[in-house]
Motif scaffolding. Sequence first.
Motif, short mmCIF file in Angstrom:
data_model
loop_
_atom_site.label_atom_id
_atom_site.label_comp_id
_atom_site.label_asym_id
_atom_site.label_seq_id
_atom_site.Cartn_x
_atom_site.Cartn_y
_atom_site.Cartn_z
N PRO A 4 13.43 -4.44 0.92
CA PRO A 4 14.45 -3.72 0.15
C PRO A 4 15.85 -4.21 0.52
O PRO A 4 16.10 -4.69 1.62
N ILE A 5 16.76 -4.06 -0.44
CA ILE A 5 18.15 -4.46 -0.21
C ILE A 5 18.80 -3.55 0.83
O ILE A 5 19.49 -4.01 1.71
N ASN A 6 18.54 -2.26 0.69
CA ASN A 6 19.07 -1.30 1.66
C ASN A 6 18.13 -0.10 1.74
O ASN A 6 17.16 0.00 1.00
N ASP A 7 18.42 0.81 2.64
CA ASP A 7 17.54 1.97 2.85
C ASP A 7 17.50 2.89 1.64
O ASP A 7 16.47 3.49 1.35
N GLY A 8 18.61 2.99 0.93
CA GLY A 8 18.65 3.84 -0.27
C GLY A 8 17.70 3.33 -1.34
O GLY A 8 16.98 4.11 -1.98
N MET A 9 17.68 2.03 -1.55
CA MET A 9 16.79 1.45 -2.55
C MET A 9 15.33 1.59 -2.11
O MET A 9 14.45 1.81 -2.94
N ASP A 10 15.08 1.47 -0.82
CA ASP A 10 13.71 1.63 -0.31
C ASP A 10 13.24 3.06 -0.56
O ASP A 10 12.11 3.29 -1.00
N HIS A 11 14.10 4.03 -0.28
CA HIS A 11 13.75 5.44 -0.50
C HIS A 11 13.51 5.69 -1.99
O HIS A 11 12.52 6.35 -2.36
N ASN A 54 12.58 3.61 -4.27
CA ASN A 54 11.34 2.95 -4.67
C ASN A 54 10.12 3.75 -4.24
O ASN A 54 9.15 3.87 -4.98
N LYS A 55 10.17 4.34 -3.05
CA LYS A 55 9.03 5.13 -2.57
C LYS A 55 8.88 6.42 -3.35
O LYS A 55 7.78 6.89 -3.57
N ILE A 56 10.00 7.02 -3.78
CA ILE A 56 9.96 8.28 -4.51
C ILE A 56 9.57 8.06 -5.97
O ILE A 56 8.66 8.69 -6.49
N GLU A 57 10.27 7.15 -6.67
CA GLU A 57 10.05 6.95 -8.10
C GLU A 57 8.98 5.91 -8.38
O GLU A 57 8.19 6.06 -9.29
N GLY A 58 9.01 4.84 -7.64
CA GLY A 58 8.08 3.75 -7.89
C GLY A 58 8.46 2.98 -9.15
O GLY A 58 9.35 3.37 -9.90
N TYR A 59 7.78 1.89 -9.38
CA TYR A 59 7.98 1.11 -10.59
C TYR A 59 6.72 0.32 -10.87
O TYR A 59 5.98 -0.05 -9.97
N PRO A 60 6.45 0.08 -12.16
CA PRO A 60 5.22 -0.65 -12.49
C PRO A 60 5.34 -2.12 -12.13
O PRO A 60 6.37 -2.76 -12.36
N THR A 61 4.30 -2.65 -11.55
CA THR A 61 4.26 -4.07 -11.23
C THR A 61 2.92 -4.64 -11.67
O THR A 61 1.91 -3.95 -11.68
N ASP A 62 2.92 -5.87 -12.05
CA ASP A 62 1.71 -6.58 -12.44
C ASP A 62 0.90 -5.81 -13.47
O ASP A 62 -0.29 -5.53 -13.30
N VAL A 63 1.55 -5.44 -14.56
CA VAL A 63 0.87 -4.73 -15.64
C VAL A 63 0.14 -5.75 -16.50
O VAL A 63 0.73 -6.70 -16.98
#
Length: 58
Positions: A6-13, A15-24
């Motif tokens: 992650p770029i920073n801790d805020g982005m990591d948090h 990503n863990k909370i909302e998530g995003y689709p990958t490899d659809v």
Amino acid sequence: MPDKNPINDGMDHLNKIEGYPTDVELKKLPRPLRYFGYFFISFFAVSILFIIIMKFLD
């Protein structure tokens, strides 16, 4: 899939909370959903072509 740092801790948090689709893989979608997507994309493509043709005929 390689782990991305992650770029920073805020982005990591976030990503863990909302998530995003990958490899659809669209081929694995249910058949009705795939057909609706094909219809939707085709409808807009034909509509754009129709508008362009009507502009030239006007």
